[in-house]
Design an enzyme around this catalytic site. Structure first.
Site, PDB file in Angstrom:
ATOM      1  CB  THR A  87      29.166  25.974   9.418  1.00 51.36           C
ATOM      2  OG1 THR A  87      28.396  27.146   8.716  1.00 51.36           O
ATOM      3  CG2 THR A  87      29.304  26.756  11.103  1.00 51.36           C
TER       4      THR A  87
ATOM      5  CE1 TYR B  77      28.773  31.176  10.656  1.00 51.80           C
ATOM      6  CE2 TYR B  77      30.320  29.886   9.383  1.00 51.80           C
ATOM      7  CZ  TYR B  77      28.801  30.225   9.628  1.00 51.80           C
ATOM      8  OH  TYR B  77      27.826  29.430   9.274  1.00 51.80           O
TER       9      TYR B  77
ATOM     10  CB  THR C  49      23.960  22.912   7.780  1.00 51.55           C
ATOM     11  OG1 THR C  49      24.028  24.291   7.868  1.00 51.55           O
ATOM     12  CG2 THR C  49      25.047  22.036   8.855  1.00 51.55           C
ATOM     13  CG  ASP C  50      23.345  27.322   4.505  1.00 48.34           C
ATOM     14  OD1 ASP C  50      23.042  27.055   5.483  1.00 48.34           O
ATOM     15  OD2 ASP C  50      24.035  28.130   4.165  1.00 48.34           O
TER      16      ASP C  50
ATOM     17  CE  LYS D  22      20.741  25.547   8.280  1.00 51.31           C
ATOM     18  NZ  LYS D  22      21.995  26.037   7.878  1.00 51.31           N
TER      19      LYS D  22
ATOM     20  CD  GLU E 194      -5.953  22.952  -2.490  1.00 50.06           C
ATOM     21  OE1 GLU E 194      -6.491  24.121  -2.833  1.00 50.06           O
ATOM     22  OE2 GLU E 194      -5.034  22.808  -1.632  1.00 50.06           O
TER      23      GLU E 194
HETATM   24  C1  SIN Z   1      26.480  25.669   7.608  1.00 48.89           C
HETATM   25  O1  SIN Z   1      27.295  25.064   7.192  1.00 48.89           O
HETATM   26  O2  SIN Z   1      25.897  25.525   8.717  1.00 48.89           O
HETATM   27  C2  SIN Z   1      26.061  27.006   6.944  1.00 48.89           C
HETATM   28  C3  SIN Z   1      26.981  27.430   5.592  1.00 48.89           C
HETATM   29  C4  SIN Z   1      27.116  26.218   4.474  1.00 48.89           C
HETATM   30  O3  SIN Z   1      26.075  25.515   4.202  1.00 48.89           O
HETATM   31  O4  SIN Z   1      28.237  26.216   3.923  1.00 48.89           O
END
Ligand code: SIN
Length: 328
Positions: A17, A30, A96-97, A169, A286
Site C-alpha cells: 500500500t 486502490y 503491511t499484510d 498487524k 492443556e
Molecule cells: C498494505 O500494504 O497495507 C496492504 C496490502 C499489502 O499488504 O500489500
C-alpha cells in the site's frame, strides 16, 4: 553535513500500500504495489539530508502475493548488502499484510549487524493524509542511526519501532494497526531520532540458513467451535508441517487434536499456536504435547510459527524434542 559524509542506505522496494494508487472505482479502492520506488522517494522531502540512497525495485506486489521465491530473492539481496562495507543500513518497503512474516524470516536468516528496517503504509500513496512518506522518512532515519544496529530487523510504522519477533498487524485499518502485544514496542521516532525503551536483546530463536531449493510445505489450520479433523487429515499427506491456530492456549476440539495426533504419527511436525493474538502457548499445559507428539509455539503467532517451522524442517530438524528446543 556534506553529502559524502552521510550514511549510505540501500532501499529495497517490494510494493504494498505504501506504493499503492487509488483506482477511483469506489470510495477507498486502490491497487497495492502500483508506483515505482523513485515515485515514493520523490514524495518525501528531506531524505537527501538524511542519507545517500540507492534504491532497487525487488518486486511490485501486494504483500499477500509475497511468496517463498520473493523471500529467497529478498533475503539473499539483504544478506549481500549486509556484507557490503559501503552500505550502512537497509530499508525495505513492504505491504503491511505479511510484513511481520517477512521481518521475522529476515530476523532468523540474517546476521544482526547493520540496521535493517521494514516499513509500510496503511493508506495508499495517492490518498489524503497518506502515511507512507512520514513512515519512509522515519525508516531511513532509523536505518541510518547506529543505535538501530544489533537489534535484528525492525519494523517502523506510525512513528513506532517494533522488533521482528514481537510485531503484529492487529487491525485491518488505521495507521496505528501495528503493535507488539507480547512485549511492547521497542521504541519510537521523535523528530527524526529513535528513542528505544530497552537495550538490544539476543534473538528469541536460533539463527537458520535460508532453504536451498524447495521450501518444506507447512500449512496453518484454524480452530473454531465444532472444528473436525477433515482438513487436517487432508493436509497430513501433503504437508511436512501443520501449525494449529488454536483457540485459547493453542487448543482445538477432540476430533481436531486426534487428527493432529494421527498426522504427527505419520511424521508431520505439529506446532500449536494461538489464534487469540497474544499470550504464550505453553508445552503440556492443556494439551499433553509430549504424549501426542506436538510442539508448543510459545509466543509466536501462527504465521511466524510457520516461518520458523519451515526453516527448521529445511535444516533437517524433524524430531519433536529438537523442534521444541528451537521454539523454546
Ligand atoms: C498494505 O500494504 O497495507 C496492504 C496490502 C499489502 O499488504 O500489500
Amino acid at each position: 553535513m556534506p553529502e559524502a559524509a552521510l550514511p549510505s542506505i540501500a532501499l529495497l522496494a517490494t510494493g504494498g500500500t505504501i506504493a499503492g494508487a487509488q483506482t477511483g472505482q469506489s470510495a477507498g479502492a486502490y491497487r497495492a504495489g502500483s508506483l515505482p520506488v523513485e515515485q515514493l522517494l520523490s514524495a518525501v522531502p528531506g531524505l537527501d539530508r538524511l542519507a545517500r540512497l540507492q534504491a532497487e525495485q525487488v518486486a511490485s506486489v501486494g504483500s499477500q502475493n509475497i511468496g517463498l521465491d520473493t523471500w529467497t530473492v529478498l533475503a539473499e539481496r539483504v544478506a549481500a548488502l549486509c556484507a557490503d562495507e559501503a552500505v550502512d543500513g537497509i530499508v525495505i518497503t513492504h505491504g503491511t499484510d505479511t510484513l511481520e512474516e517477512t521481518a521475522y524470516l529476515l530476523s532468523l536468516v540474517l546476521p544482526w549487524t547493520k540496521p535493517v528496517v521494514l516499513v509500510g503504509a496503511m493508506r495508499p500513496a495517492t490518498a489524503l493524509g497518506a502515511d507512507g512518506p512520514a513512515n519512509l522518512y522515519n525508516a531511513v532515519a532509523l536505518a541510518a542511526h547506529p543505535q538501530a544496529a544489533g537489534r535484528g530487523p525492525l519494523v517502523l510504522m506510525n512513528d513506532e519501532i517494533h522488533e521482528a519477533s514481537l510485531v503484529q498487524k492487529m487491525s485491518a485499518n488505521g495507521v496505528d494497526a501495528f503493535e507488539s502485544p507480547n512485549g511492547g514496542r521497542a521504541g519510537a521516532m521523535h523528530a527524526g531520532e529513535p528513542h528505544f525503551v530497552r537495550a538490544a536483546g539476543a534473538p528469541a530463536h536460533p539463527r537458520h540458513a535460508l532453504p536451498q531449493g524447495a521450501w518444506p510445505r507447512v500449512d496453518i489450520v484454524y480452530a473454531y467451535a465444532g472444528v473436525d479433523g477433515a482438513l487436517i487429515d487432508f493436509l497430513a499427506s501433503r504437508a511436512r508441517g501443520i501449525v494449529l491456530a488454536g483457540v485459547g492456549d493453542g487448543n482445538a476440539s477432540d476430533a481436531a487434536l486426534q487428527a493432529l495426533e494421527r498426522a504427527a504419527g505419520q511424521g508431520v511436525a505439529i506446532v500449536r499456536a494461538t489464534r487469540t493474538g497474544s499470550g504464550r502457548v505453553g508445552r503440556n499445559v492443556e494439551v499433553d504435547d509430549d504424549a501426542r507428539g506436538f510442539i508448543a509455539a510459545g509466543e509466536l503467532n501462527p504465521q511466524k510459527a510457520r516461518v520458523l517451522l519451515m526453516l527448521a524442517l529445511a535444516a533437517g530438524v524433524v524430531e519433536q524434542a529438537a523442534l521444541q528446543r528451537i521454539f523454546g
